[in-house]
Motif scaffolding. Structure first.
Motif, PDB file in Angstrom:
ATOM      1  N   CYS A  19      39.579  34.735  36.164  1.00 18.09           N
ATOM      2  CA  CYS A  19      40.180  35.321  34.952  1.00 18.09           C
ATOM      3  C   CYS A  19      41.593  35.832  35.264  1.00 18.09           C
ATOM      4  CB  CYS A  19      39.316  36.467  34.428  1.00 18.09           C
ATOM      5  SG  CYS A  19      40.065  37.255  32.994  1.00 18.09           S
ATOM      6  N   CYS A  23      39.649  40.701  32.888  1.00 19.66           N
ATOM      7  CA  CYS A  23      38.946  41.367  31.784  1.00 19.66           C
ATOM      8  C   CYS A  23      37.442  41.102  31.811  1.00 19.66           C
ATOM      9  CB  CYS A  23      39.573  40.995  30.444  1.00 19.66           C
ATOM     10  SG  CYS A  23      39.270  39.329  29.913  1.00 19.66           S
ATOM     11  N   CYS A  46      40.916  39.710  26.517  1.00 19.44           N
ATOM     12  CA  CYS A  46      40.753  38.273  26.761  1.00 19.44           C
ATOM     13  C   CYS A  46      41.876  37.493  26.068  1.00 19.44           C
ATOM     14  CB  CYS A  46      39.397  37.831  26.227  1.00 19.44           C
ATOM     15  SG  CYS A  46      39.150  36.061  26.271  1.00 19.44           S
ATOM     16  N   ILE A  47      42.505  36.592  26.810  1.00 19.86           N
ATOM     17  CA  ILE A  47      43.602  35.814  26.221  1.00 19.86           C
ATOM     18  C   ILE A  47      43.143  34.401  25.860  1.00 19.86           C
ATOM     19  CG2 ILE A  47      45.489  37.125  27.281  1.00 19.86           C
ATOM     20  CD1 ILE A  47      45.609  34.752  29.363  1.00 19.86           C
ATOM     21  N   CYS A  49      41.829  31.853  27.439  1.00 20.14           N
ATOM     22  CA  CYS A  49      42.295  30.692  28.217  1.00 20.14           C
ATOM     23  C   CYS A  49      41.156  29.738  28.554  1.00 20.14           C
ATOM     24  CB  CYS A  49      42.989  31.170  29.494  1.00 20.14           C
ATOM     25  SG  CYS A  49      41.829  31.843  30.698  1.00 20.14           S
ATOM     26  N   GLY A  50      39.918  30.219  28.567  1.00 18.33           N
ATOM     27  CA  GLY A  50      38.766  29.345  28.812  1.00 18.33           C
ATOM     28  C   GLY A  50      38.479  29.074  30.281  1.00 18.33           C
ATOM     29  N   CYS A  52      37.178  30.931  32.529  1.00 18.12           N
ATOM     30  CA  CYS A  52      35.863  31.436  32.956  1.00 18.12           C
ATOM     31  C   CYS A  52      34.753  30.483  32.514  1.00 18.12           C
ATOM     32  CB  CYS A  52      35.629  32.836  32.388  1.00 18.12           C
ATOM     33  SG  CYS A  52      35.837  32.905  30.597  1.00 18.12           S
TER      34      CYS A  52
HETATM   35  S1  SF4 Z   1      38.823  33.196  28.434  1.00 13.76           S
HETATM   36 FE1  SF4 Z   1      37.753  34.017  30.222  1.00 13.76          FE
HETATM   37  S2  SF4 Z   1      39.169  33.729  31.947  1.00 13.76           S
HETATM   38 FE2  SF4 Z   1      40.372  33.519  30.061  1.00 13.76          FE
HETATM   39  S3  SF4 Z   1      41.123  35.582  29.651  1.00 13.76           S
HETATM   40 FE3  SF4 Z   1      39.234  35.396  28.500  1.00 13.76          FE
HETATM   41  S4  SF4 Z   1      37.682  36.225  29.890  1.00 13.76           S
HETATM   42 FE4  SF4 Z   1      39.492  35.816  31.150  1.00 13.76          FE
END
Ligand code: SF4
Ligand SMILES: Cc1cc2nc3c(=O)[nH]c(=O)nc-3n(C[C@H](O)[C@H](O)[C@H](O)COP(=O)(O)OP(=O)(O)OC[C@H]3O[C@@H](n4cnc5c(N)ncnc54)[C@H](O)[C@@H]3O)c2cc1C
Ligand SMILES: NC(=O)c1ccc[n+]([C@@H]2O[C@H](COP(=O)([O-])OP(=O)(O)OC[C@H]3O[C@@H](n4cnc5c(N)ncnc54)[C@H](OP(=O)(O)O)[C@@H]3O)[C@@H](O)[C@H]2O)c1
Ligand code: SF4
Length: 506
Positions: A19, A23, A46-47, A49-50, A52
């Motif tokens: 991540c 977060c 959480c941004i 981004c996928g 995780c």
């Molecule tokens: S999608 Fe997952 S890796 Fe991306 S910012 Fe959110 S929790 Fe973190």
């Protein structure tokens, strides 16, 4: 929109390391790690981004907008983790993480002049595979992977319920290491019992890591528990998974009611498999004989027996929540003792007893057979300890006792789901009281060069991911010992061990 972690999370923390905005909590460095049932994504940070979701070995992470049915609840569960004072993560989680680039440290590096270690890992369950993975990724070690069974995977293969295919996927992330060029895989080779001995393993390797799990189901210690029809729940799940030690005809589910003793996740797995519509199990990795047996079976009701109250149940909230979404299955709480209802009504939102607030409560008349309305049901009976398994030739009923009195629950099958313990291994010390091998951070007491990891090290508790941190500790001890010259030198070669393994294997 954010991502959310859902039911199948096994807390292995793979997502934490990918991540970019830190977060996902608790992280392995935080005190709460290991005490929460799953990890949680902070939706405010959480941004999207996928990364995780791509990294998760059990497909537990989804964008919130794609959650459906019972999974929707997890948007709230993830967010709620960041609301309470108690659950606030120790690191601030807003915005990107700025690392303090101090002096680099490489925890897993041996001195440059060190030759590759030859390490045997006994057991290919999660603990053995996390340990092997750590050695293979971070050192030039050569690893002999040994398992008594003809198929690798331990409880991921033969314990995880077949209707949890996402969790079974954890096996895929381990499987790629079985064919690693520095791995020699010896399946069907037992340590002890006519296979190889602990001394022979030690003589051919710099170090041996025992990851043999906790194969013995705990006993109830009540009269009648050995009657035909009274068996370990893990044996039932192993039957469903096609375990080679469990005969295809081991279970004849001809009675309409089954009592499952215990309030852990294994109890819920067994109860769920028994009452699920067999059509929903088709297409899962369930063994063909088990699917046929469940189709033939007459089970209409499973009583899940807890000796303590709903607030103390050992099962996790995600597994309990999932039962509420089983199609064609009703849940009921036996209202035999006012303390049960009081514990449910008084439960705070985040307590697992609160999950039962909207479940029907009724005092069950056990003299009547289960309702014949075509639906199946799971009845939770709390505050009731088993006192006797009754019957003549085979199980007929379970007598239970509690503060509110006694009851006799008629049942044709009793499944013990009261936990597991390790068994002694020739050549290693054993602590009978805990069912584990005595050790210090994975080092086996009094046996230099021998290590333990997983359930045989810590006792039979914790899901798949808990074994990752456990393996990191054990491998760390092993590498410290190697670097400081504390490993006994092997006398036999890798080639002579291969010959020995071929002779002794099945
Ligand atoms: S999608 Fe997952 S890796 Fe991306 S910012 Fe959110 S929790 Fe973190
Ligand atoms: C029925 C059941 C269902 C579960 N479901 C889940 C789940 O859905 N999600 C989750 O997160 N956790 C689940 N768990 C918990 C999880 O399976 C454990 O945390 C994990 O398997 C423990 O890993 P281990 O490697 O210590 O033991 P194991 O997985 O038991 O592996 C031990 C391995 O050692 C081998 N072995 C034993 N003795 C010898 C010997 N003498 N010589 C050679 N090989 C030997 C065995 O064959 C086995 O392959 C479940 C547990 C059970 C009992
Ligand atoms: N889906 C999943 O994630 C999953 C699935 C299966 C297993 N697992 C994990 O694997 C581990 C082992 O699970 P488990 O279910 O085997 O064990 P567990 O979590 O230790 O639960 C054992 C249960 O048996 C009860 N019990 C013990 N002795 C008893 C007795 N004599 N009479 C009546 N009840 C008794 C315990 O009650 P007390 O609390 O009163 O002692 C407890 O409710 C757990 O960490 C579990 O979470 C995870
Ligand atoms: S299983 Fe591991 S990677 Fe997946 S959500 Fe849980 S902690 Fe993260």
């Amino acid at each position: 929109m954010a991502f959310a972690i859902t039911q199948t999370c096994c807390s292995d923390a793979t997502c934490v390391s990918v991540c970019p905005v830190n977060c996902i909590h608790p992280t392995p460095e935080e005190r709460a790690f290991g005490s929460t049932e799953m990890l949680h994504i902070d939706p405010k940070s959480c941004i999207d981004c996928g990364a995780c979701a791509d990294a998760c070995p059990v497909d537990a992470i989804f964008p919130v907008e794609r959650l459906t049915g019972g999974q929707r609840e997890y948007a709230r569960i993830n967010a709620a983790y960041y609301e309470g004072e108690d659950h606030r993560p120790e690191q601030p989680v807003r915005g990107p993480v700025f690392h303090d680039w101090g002096a680099p440290s490489f925890d897993r590096v041996l001195p440059a002049d060190f030759g590759p270690l030859r390490v045997a890992v006994v057991g290919t369950g999660p603990a053995g595979m996390y340990a092997a993975r750590d050695l293979l990724l971070h050192t030039p070690a050569e690893v002999t992977l040994i398992d008594r069974l003809p198929v690798a995977g331990g409880l991921v293969r033969y314990g995880v319920a077949p209707d949890h295919p996402s969790t079974k996927k954890a096996g895929e992330s381990f499987a790629r290491f079985l064919t690693h060029p520095r791995v020699r895989l010896c399946l069907g080779l037992e340590v002890g019992d006519g296979g190889v001995t602990a001394d022979e393993l030690a003589a051919h390797h710099d170090a041996v890591i025992y990851a043999v799990g906790a194969p013995e189901a705990r006993r109830l210690g009540v009269p009648g528990e050995d009657r035909p029809g009274s068996v370990a729940a893990s044996e039932f799940v192993a039957w469903c998974n096609g375990h080679p030690d469990v005969a295809p005809d081991a279970f004849e589910l001809s009675a309409d009611r089954v009592v499952v003793v215990g309030n852990g996740n294994v109890a819920l797995d067994a109860a769920r498999l028994l009452v699920s519509d067999p059509a929903t199990l088709q297409g899962t990795p369930i063994a063909a004989h088990a699917l046929a047996g469940l189709r033939r079976g007459k089970v209409r009701e499973v009583v899940v027996l807890g000796r303590r109250g709903p607030q103390h149940a050992a099962y996790t909230r995600p597994e309990l929540l999932a039962l509420k979404h089983l199609s064609g299955v009703d849940l009921l709480v036996d209202d035999h003792d006012p303390a049960v209802g009081a514990a449910i009504d008084g439960a705070a939102d985040q307590d697992k007893a609160a999950v039962l607030k909207d479940v029907r409560r009724e005092a069950v008349d056990w003299s009547l057979p289960p309702a014949a309305d075509g639906r199946r049901r799971i009845v939770f009976r709390f505050l009731s300890a088993p006192a006797e398994v009754r019957g003549e030739e085979s199980v007929r009923a379970v007598r239970v006792t509690g503060a509110a009195g006694e009851a006799e629950i008629p049942a044709g099958t009793v499944l013990r789901a009261v936990g597991h313990r390790g068994t002694p291994l020739d050549g290693l010390p054993f602590d009978e009281s805990t069912g584990t091998v005595p050790n210090d951070r994975g080092r086996v007491t009094g046996r230099p060069g021998a290590y333990v990891v997983g359930w045989i090290k810590r006792g039979a508790s914790g899901g798949i991911g808990a074994n990752r941190v456990c393996a990191t500790e054990t491998v760390g001890s092993l590498l410290d010992d190697a670097a400081s010259g504390r490993l006994p030198a092997p006398t036999g070669s890798a080639r002579s061990f291969r010959r020995l393994a071929r002779r002794r294997g099945r």
